[in-house]
Design a protein around this motif. Sequence first.
Motif, PDB file in Angstrom:
ATOM      1  N   LYS A  37       2.351   3.146 -13.874  1.00 27.44           N
ATOM      2  CA  LYS A  37       2.355   1.675 -13.911  1.00 27.44           C
ATOM      3  C   LYS A  37       0.902   1.201 -13.745  1.00 27.44           C
ATOM      4  CE  LYS A  37       6.922   1.330 -13.541  1.00 27.44           C
ATOM      5  NZ  LYS A  37       7.716   1.088 -14.691  1.00 27.44           N
ATOM      6  N   ASN A  38       0.562   0.116 -14.425  1.00 27.35           N
ATOM      7  CA  ASN A  38      -0.788  -0.421 -14.218  1.00 27.35           C
ATOM      8  C   ASN A  38      -0.795  -1.293 -12.964  1.00 27.35           C
ATOM      9  OD1 ASN A  38      -0.177  -3.193 -14.827  1.00 27.35           O
ATOM     10  ND2 ASN A  38      -0.316  -2.732 -17.004  1.00 27.35           N
ATOM     11  N   ILE A  39      -1.975  -1.717 -12.544  1.00 25.89           N
ATOM     12  CA  ILE A  39      -2.099  -2.434 -11.270  1.00 25.89           C
ATOM     13  C   ILE A  39      -1.332  -3.754 -11.264  1.00 25.89           C
ATOM     14  CG2 ILE A  39      -4.266  -3.634 -11.778  1.00 25.89           C
ATOM     15  CD1 ILE A  39      -3.388  -1.943  -8.461  1.00 25.89           C
ATOM     16  N   LEU A  40      -1.280  -4.447 -12.419  1.00 27.24           N
ATOM     17  CA  LEU A  40      -0.515  -5.690 -12.477  1.00 27.24           C
ATOM     18  C   LEU A  40       0.978  -5.433 -12.301  1.00 27.24           C
ATOM     19  CD1 LEU A  40      -2.334  -7.554 -15.378  1.00 27.24           C
ATOM     20  CD2 LEU A  40      -2.491  -8.021 -12.939  1.00 27.24           C
ATOM     21  N   GLU A  41       1.457  -4.375 -12.941  1.00 32.03           N
ATOM     22  CA  GLU A  41       2.876  -4.026 -12.801  1.00 32.03           C
ATOM     23  C   GLU A  41       3.178  -3.608 -11.361  1.00 32.03           C
ATOM     24  OE1 GLU A  41       4.003  -2.258 -17.194  1.00 32.03           O
ATOM     25  OE2 GLU A  41       2.801  -0.987 -15.860  1.00 32.03           O
ATOM     26  N   VAL A  42       2.264  -2.851 -10.766  1.00 33.58           N
ATOM     27  CA  VAL A  42       2.449  -2.402  -9.380  1.00 33.58           C
ATOM     28  C   VAL A  42       2.568  -3.611  -8.459  1.00 33.58           C
ATOM     29  CG1 VAL A  42       1.297  -1.260  -7.442  1.00 33.58           C
ATOM     30  CG2 VAL A  42       1.318  -0.173  -9.695  1.00 33.58           C
ATOM     31  N   ASN A  49       0.831  -1.211   0.000  1.00 31.41           N
ATOM     32  CA  ASN A  49       0.000   0.000   0.000  1.00 31.41           C
ATOM     33  C   ASN A  49       0.861   1.255   0.000  1.00 31.41           C
ATOM     34  OD1 ASN A  49      -2.435  -1.287  -0.135  1.00 31.41           O
ATOM     35  ND2 ASN A  49      -2.882  -1.135   2.037  1.00 31.41           N
ATOM     36  N   GLU A  50       1.930   1.202   0.735  1.00 35.04           N
ATOM     37  CA  GLU A  50       2.834   2.350   0.789  1.00 35.04           C
ATOM     38  C   GLU A  50       3.503   2.585  -0.566  1.00 35.04           C
ATOM     39  OE1 GLU A  50       6.872   2.797   3.081  1.00 35.04           O
ATOM     40  OE2 GLU A  50       5.192   2.949   4.491  1.00 35.04           O
ATOM     41  N   ARG A  51       3.884   1.524  -1.230  1.00 34.44           N
ATOM     42  CA  ARG A  51       4.569   1.621  -2.530  1.00 34.44           C
ATOM     43  C   ARG A  51       3.610   1.906  -3.682  1.00 34.44           C
ATOM     44  NH1 ARG A  51       8.179   3.159  -4.120  1.00 34.44           N
ATOM     45  NH2 ARG A  51       8.752   1.666  -5.722  1.00 34.44           N
ATOM     46  N   ARG A  52       2.352   1.518  -3.530  1.00 35.97           N
ATOM     47  CA  ARG A  52       1.378   1.624  -4.618  1.00 35.97           C
ATOM     48  C   ARG A  52       1.273   3.040  -5.165  1.00 35.97           C
ATOM     49  NH1 ARG A  52      -3.146  -0.617  -2.465  1.00 35.97           N
ATOM     50  NH2 ARG A  52      -2.517  -2.634  -3.256  1.00 35.97           N
ATOM     51  N   ALA A  53       1.131   4.013  -4.296  1.00 36.57           N
ATOM     52  CA  ALA A  53       0.949   5.404  -4.746  1.00 36.57           C
ATOM     53  C   ALA A  53       2.129   5.856  -5.609  1.00 36.57           C
ATOM     54  CB  ALA A  53       0.763   6.320  -3.549  1.00 36.57           C
ATOM     55  N   ALA A  54       3.336   5.561  -5.146  1.00 41.47           N
ATOM     56  CA  ALA A  54       4.521   5.976  -5.900  1.00 41.47           C
ATOM     57  C   ALA A  54       4.590   5.270  -7.260  1.00 41.47           C
ATOM     58  CB  ALA A  54       5.789   5.689  -5.095  1.00 41.47           C
ATOM     59  N   LEU A  55       4.274   3.997  -7.280  1.00 44.84           N
ATOM     60  CA  LEU A  55       4.337   3.244  -8.537  1.00 44.84           C
ATOM     61  C   LEU A  55       3.227   3.668  -9.503  1.00 44.84           C
ATOM     62  CD1 LEU A  55       5.205  -0.283  -7.104  1.00 44.84           C
ATOM     63  CD2 LEU A  55       6.720   1.207  -8.414  1.00 44.84           C
ATOM     64  N   LEU A  56       2.049   3.949  -8.987  1.00 47.49           N
ATOM     65  CA  LEU A  56       0.962   4.427  -9.849  1.00 47.49           C
ATOM     66  C   LEU A  56       1.304   5.809 -10.414  1.00 47.49           C
ATOM     67  CD1 LEU A  56      -2.217   3.270  -7.891  1.00 47.49           C
ATOM     68  CD2 LEU A  56      -1.362   2.363 -10.060  1.00 47.49           C
ATOM     69  N   ALA A  57       2.019   6.620  -9.637  1.00 41.27           N
ATOM     70  CA  ALA A  57       2.446   7.941 -10.112  1.00 41.27           C
ATOM     71  C   ALA A  57       3.415   7.804 -11.290  1.00 41.27           C
ATOM     72  CB  ALA A  57       3.087   8.734  -8.983  1.00 41.27           C
TER      73      ALA A  57
END
Length: 165
Positions: A115-120, A104-112
């Motif tokens: 990256k799509n949800i599978l890549e995240v 959850n902590e990394r998700r925001a940075a990766l979505l920024a």
Amino acid sequence: MDIQRVVKKENPEANFKDISNVSGARWKTLTAEEKKPYEENYQAEKEAYLQLKAKEKRESEAMKLLEEDHKQKTAMELLEPYLQKEKDPLKPKQPMSAFFLFSNERRAALLAENKNILEVTKIAGEEWKAITEEQKRPYEEMAKKNKEKYMQEMEAYKQKRRKKP
């Protein structure tokens, strides 16, 4: 009269090809009246065969439908407890694992980073495997505290349910 048997009896040393040739030649010499019993017998046997094949096909199709119906019923029986079960809004939610807290902590940075949800999910999993135990410790401690809190909430929830009439 079975022409092939007669030919075989008359020519015991003859092979199948020879018997077939002689039988064919004799068949051509028969009148329509002489052929009629053979043709009627053929039609009767053909009809019996076609009826048998139709019955076998119906039985086979019925078995397939029965199997599909059984599979469907089995799937529905397995799903039924989940479909009918109403969620109690007062029941505490299970806490997230250390990995999910990290994700959850990394998700925001990766979505920024577009990256799509599978890549995240894939990247977060790879990162989690790569970090050290020391780096994982804060997430594991948070998960442990959340689980302890959840266990207390669940115990209180169970007590309330026991007291209800």
